[in-house]
Enzyme design. Sequence first.
Site, PDB file in Angstrom:
ATOM      1  N   ASP A   6      67.324  50.143  23.921  1.00  0.00           N
ATOM      2  CA  ASP A   6      68.057  49.353  24.915  1.00  0.00           C
ATOM      3  C   ASP A   6      68.624  48.110  24.238  1.00  0.00           C
ATOM      4  O   ASP A   6      67.872  47.350  23.620  1.00  0.00           O
ATOM      5  CB  ASP A   6      67.102  48.959  26.043  1.00  0.00           C
ATOM      6  N   HIS A  53      68.970  52.406  27.723  1.00  0.00           N
ATOM      7  CA  HIS A  53      68.999  51.635  28.960  1.00  0.00           C
ATOM      8  C   HIS A  53      69.221  52.567  30.156  1.00  0.00           C
ATOM      9  O   HIS A  53      70.187  53.327  30.185  1.00  0.00           O
ATOM     10  CB  HIS A  53      70.109  50.587  28.918  1.00  0.00           C
ATOM     11  N   GLY A 112      72.503  48.657  38.480  1.00  0.00           N
ATOM     12  CA  GLY A 112      73.932  48.879  38.663  1.00  0.00           C
ATOM     13  C   GLY A 112      74.777  47.694  38.253  1.00  0.00           C
ATOM     14  O   GLY A 112      75.924  47.578  38.684  1.00  0.00           O
ATOM     15  N   SER A 145      66.850  47.174  35.528  1.00  0.00           N
ATOM     16  CA  SER A 145      68.113  46.646  35.031  1.00  0.00           C
ATOM     17  C   SER A 145      68.514  45.399  35.832  1.00  0.00           C
ATOM     18  O   SER A 145      67.752  44.435  35.889  1.00  0.00           O
ATOM     19  CB  SER A 145      69.191  47.722  35.078  1.00  0.00           C
TER      20      SER A 145
END
Length: 359
Positions: free
Chosen positions: A301, A331, A118, A196
Amino acid sequence: MPLLSLSTYKFFWVTLNAFTLSFIFIANSTTLQTPTSPKPCNDPYKELNLILNPNGTVTRPNKPPQSPPSPDPTLPNLVLSKDLTINQSKGTWARIYLPRKALDQNSKLPLIVFFHGGGFIFLSAASTIFHEFCFNMAKDVVAVIASIEYRLAPEHRLPAAYDDAVEALHWIRTNQGDSWLTKHVDYSNVFLMGSSAGGNIAYNAGLRIAARDEQVQKIIKGLILVQAFFGGTHRTGSEIRLANSPYLSLCTNDMLWKLSLPVGVNRDHEYCNPMVRDGLEGLEKIKRLKWWVLVTGCSGDPLVDRQIELVKLMKKKRVRVVGHFTRGDYHGVQDKEPLKAKQLYGVMKSFILELPSQD
């Protein structure tokens, strides 16, 4: 002793190599193509539906869907889940996932401590997208999952998330009050994992523990970094080629780092760029502790070149690392496509189960 050449690891490598593509092939595919011109960055805040407040905080108008835990063993769920408080004053907690089959078994399971993605500023351990991911990961990998709720930037800039991660590991190691942890976790088989931004948190929390936390060092077997969010002031080939990616554009990438890093530093800070001096010293400590590292990524990505560079550096430093890179995708693909997530769980399961129990 040369890394990855021992006969005792032969089956492990055969299994992983069945899923793994060549670093060189992926690196070439991400750097030699003609880059497209990035679209002008009109307003990345508008693109992400964020409102920047005068005091440096942000307003997030749209809250993504969330899912509650399901701790009731009388319900027909394949995985049970519940929330446990870590630090009430900070608002940090963990959602624990336990495969139902563990209730009927005496053997203990690996523990995966998971940090969600996030961009350091969005989402939660309760977000439906990560609740479902961890539910299915617990089921397919057959492991206990502890998904950590950490503080978000820019209200709490880095290293706040790293501090929360380290505190969560101390809480896990010393928790004697929860039967799911005490009865079902193998504390010699603990992995830090993140996707991520969560991959960045798992990596940097691991460096902190490796540097000065002998008690927690003893329970960690390795790190699992899924499309880890790293950066730097120099643009890589994949960042340029995929500058207009609808999943992580270059201007969005820059904005996320601007909101997350300490005020006044650039993207060559150690929190962002693992290739700088302090990060290199951390790899020496990971090597000394004999942790294993799995790094996964894909050629679609924008961050893939940085992930490949990190694996190459780890190999050079003789860290026990496995790189798994696939063609195409994007991604966050494992968060949106269940089949891709299931493939990732297979790679993880092979990685975890085939590691030697002792050196």
